[in-house]
Design a protein around this motif. Structure first.
Motif, PDB file in Angstrom:
ATOM      1  N   PHE A 114      48.853   5.322 -64.452  1.00 40.75           N
ATOM      2  CA  PHE A 114      49.063   3.886 -64.606  1.00 40.75           C
ATOM      3  C   PHE A 114      48.252   3.060 -63.624  1.00 40.75           C
ATOM      4  CE2 PHE A 114      53.286   5.705 -66.009  1.00 40.75           C
ATOM      5  CZ  PHE A 114      52.943   5.689 -67.358  1.00 40.75           C
ATOM      6  N   PRO A 119      53.770   2.621 -57.873  1.00 37.54           N
ATOM      7  CA  PRO A 119      54.379   2.539 -59.211  1.00 37.54           C
ATOM      8  C   PRO A 119      55.766   1.912 -59.166  1.00 37.54           C
ATOM      9  CG  PRO A 119      53.453   4.723 -58.811  1.00 37.54           C
ATOM     10  CD  PRO A 119      53.449   4.014 -57.501  1.00 37.54           C
ATOM     11  N   ASP A 123      57.304   2.103 -64.487  1.00 35.07           N
ATOM     12  CA  ASP A 123      56.216   3.085 -64.615  1.00 35.07           C
ATOM     13  C   ASP A 123      56.774   4.506 -64.652  1.00 35.07           C
ATOM     14  OD1 ASP A 123      54.208   1.110 -64.554  1.00 35.07           O
ATOM     15  OD2 ASP A 123      54.199   1.099 -62.368  1.00 35.07           O
TER      16      ASP A 123
END
Length: 489
Positions: A114, A119, A123
């Motif tokens: 991602f 994150p 995510d």
């Protein structure tokens, strides 16, 4: 355990105990010294394993009508038992896969996929959903359909805390990755479950009760990953629960290794579909009866393709994942539980003097691999060797942990017990060492740490799971035994 004891004797000759070393003053110095030495001291296992692990019997699936494979994370079912699942389908066995966690706590893959340095919970949830779909694709290549896969969707890296601490349904673990205390995934076996040990045990028990497989395949109890060790304990607790309901239900239990030093073994660079796979040398010390399941060239290729379905893991773990695609898989039998023996004669805190009512010496209830990690090879006081347990006078449980070398006060040793009885499940924990909380309850020798626990404090249990850990000052884990199940009644 003849082969295991032979290996341990050989290792004792290879690795002399550090009896002349002075006590290490600080934990930081201890760890630094171990890390430096770990770089220059090779593992003692390679030559040993090549000598004693050359011939394995072939696993025969003919006696079975159904098989259930338990995977701690989305991918372990393919890495450890993909060939077995193909062989089971081909032989007409009913096959099911149960995935305990979706692997949604793998930070490196989530950051990479991602493109985020930090994150978010969203995510990590996306990663969990991706890995579920990768599992369905992988097992599809192995010949299973979606209906044969169950996702429990418990928290990645949360199974051991659920076993030891977050047990109650109304006091669950909150995943630090996905920011939830229950599954947010549509693909979840029991959406009403919380991230608690009681709910995971109930789910596993319900699945086993419904499917009644005559072959259950679980992670190896001594796997280095805490999720793997914990799921092995939960699985055996569930089986023991069912066997109390129906003593006639006695499925065979096989374990597969994933996380162990030098594994897959022997180490190979690149893809080696025709290479033989041997048990991890460390685990071969403490478990015998290993068998292999040979894969045809076509099956080895199919397993390789199934591993490749885990694209989210491939970018960071490709060489490791591909190393599991070989000409065979390896498994070892695992017992569900063993009886807690009452001490008939012997000194309370000297397991070498313990005798049963028949006059037989009491064996250790579990053995732990010796020198199975670089740091443990140089720090004998941090290397657990065996755990002894017996019921003694006064209806008390005495548990003694033997170390490979002389005990030092800079380390701590923790006994953890999960006890199931008529009143429910009780948890017990005792520390020994520099932060000893109850010195009178602990007795120790030069290489032994013992704890005594009144069984009444555990709720007079019918079944107990116990494990021992060695830790640095500050809590850093150095060694952890498997969980052993003891029938107290």
């Amino acid at each position: 355990m003849a082969l295991a004891r032979r290996c341990r004797r050989l290792l004792r000759g290879l690795i002399p105990p550090m009896t002349r070393r002075r006590q290490i003053v600080t934990g930081a110095l201890l760890m630094a010294l171990g890390l430096v030495l770990a770089v220059v001291v090779p593992s003692p296992y390679v030559d040993l394993a090549r000598v004693v692990l050359t011939e394995l019997d072939e696993l025969d699936l003919a006696p079975y009508g159904s098989v259930l494979v338990l995977a701690p994370h989305a991918d372990d079912e393919t890495l450890g038992a993909g060939g077995l699942l193909m062989a089971a389908q081909r032989a007409g066995l009913q096959a099911h896969v149960v995935v305990a966690t979706n692997g949604d706590g793998y930070l490196t893959a989530t950051m990479r996929d991602f493109q985020r340095l930090f994150p978010t919970a969203a995510d990590f949830r996306r990663m969990g959903s991706i890995r579920q779909q990768e599992t369905l694709a992988a097992v599809g290549l192995l010949g299973l359909d979606d209906a044969q896969v169950l996702f429990l969707s418990y928290p990645d890296r949360g199974l051991l805390p659920m076993l030891r601490q977050y047990w109650e349904h109304d006091r669950p673990l909150r995943s630090s990755y996905i920011g939830a205390s229950s599954s947010p995934y549509p693909l979840t076996y029991n959406p009403a479950a919380t991230y608690s040990g009681a709910d995971l045990l109930a789910d596993l028990t319900a699945i086993l009760r419904q499917e009644r497989p005559d072959l259950v395949v679980i992670p190896h109890p001594v796997d280095e990953h805490p999720d793997h060790r914990a799921l092995a304990a939960f699985a055996r607790l569930a089986l023991a629960t069912l066997q109390e309901e129906d003593p006639a239900y006695r499925p065979d239990v096989l374990a597969y290794p994933i996380h162990s030093e030098q594994y897959p073994f022997p180490p190979r660079k690149g893809l080696n579909l025709g290479a033989m796979l041997l048990p991890p040398p460390a685990l071969a010390q403490v478990s015998e009866g290993w068998v292999r399941l040979s894969l045809s060239e076509e099956d080895a290729v199919r397993k390789y393709l199934a591993i490749g379905a885990y694209r989210s893991q491939y970018a960071t773990l490709r060489s490791l994942l591909e190393a599991f695609a070989r000409a065979n898989e390896v498994f070892v039998p695992v017992e569900t539980a063993r009886p807690l023996v009452t001490l008939a004669e012997g000194e309370p805190f000297r397991p070498d003097t313990w005798l049963s009512a028949e006059g037989e010496p009491l064996e250790a209830v579990l053995y732990d691999p010796l020198a199975d990690q670089s740091l443990r090879r140089r720090l004998a006081s941090a290397d657990l060797e065996a755990v002894y347990a017996s019921r003694q006078e006064g209806d008390r449980l005495v548990v003694c942990s033997q170390l490979r070398g002389r005990r030092v006060r800079t380390l701590s040793y923790q006994l953890s017990i999960v006890a199931a009885g008529a009143e429910g499940v009780a948890h017990y924990s005792a520390w020994s060492g520099y932060n000893q909380t109850d010195p009178e309850a602990s007795q120790s020798g030069r290489d032994m740490v013992c704890e005594q626990v009144p069984l009444a404090a555990l709720g007079d249990p019918r079944l107990m799971a116990l494990s021992v850990e060695a830790r640095m000052p500050g809590g850093a884990l150095l060694d952890s035994s498997s969980w052993v199940l003891l029938e107290a009644r």
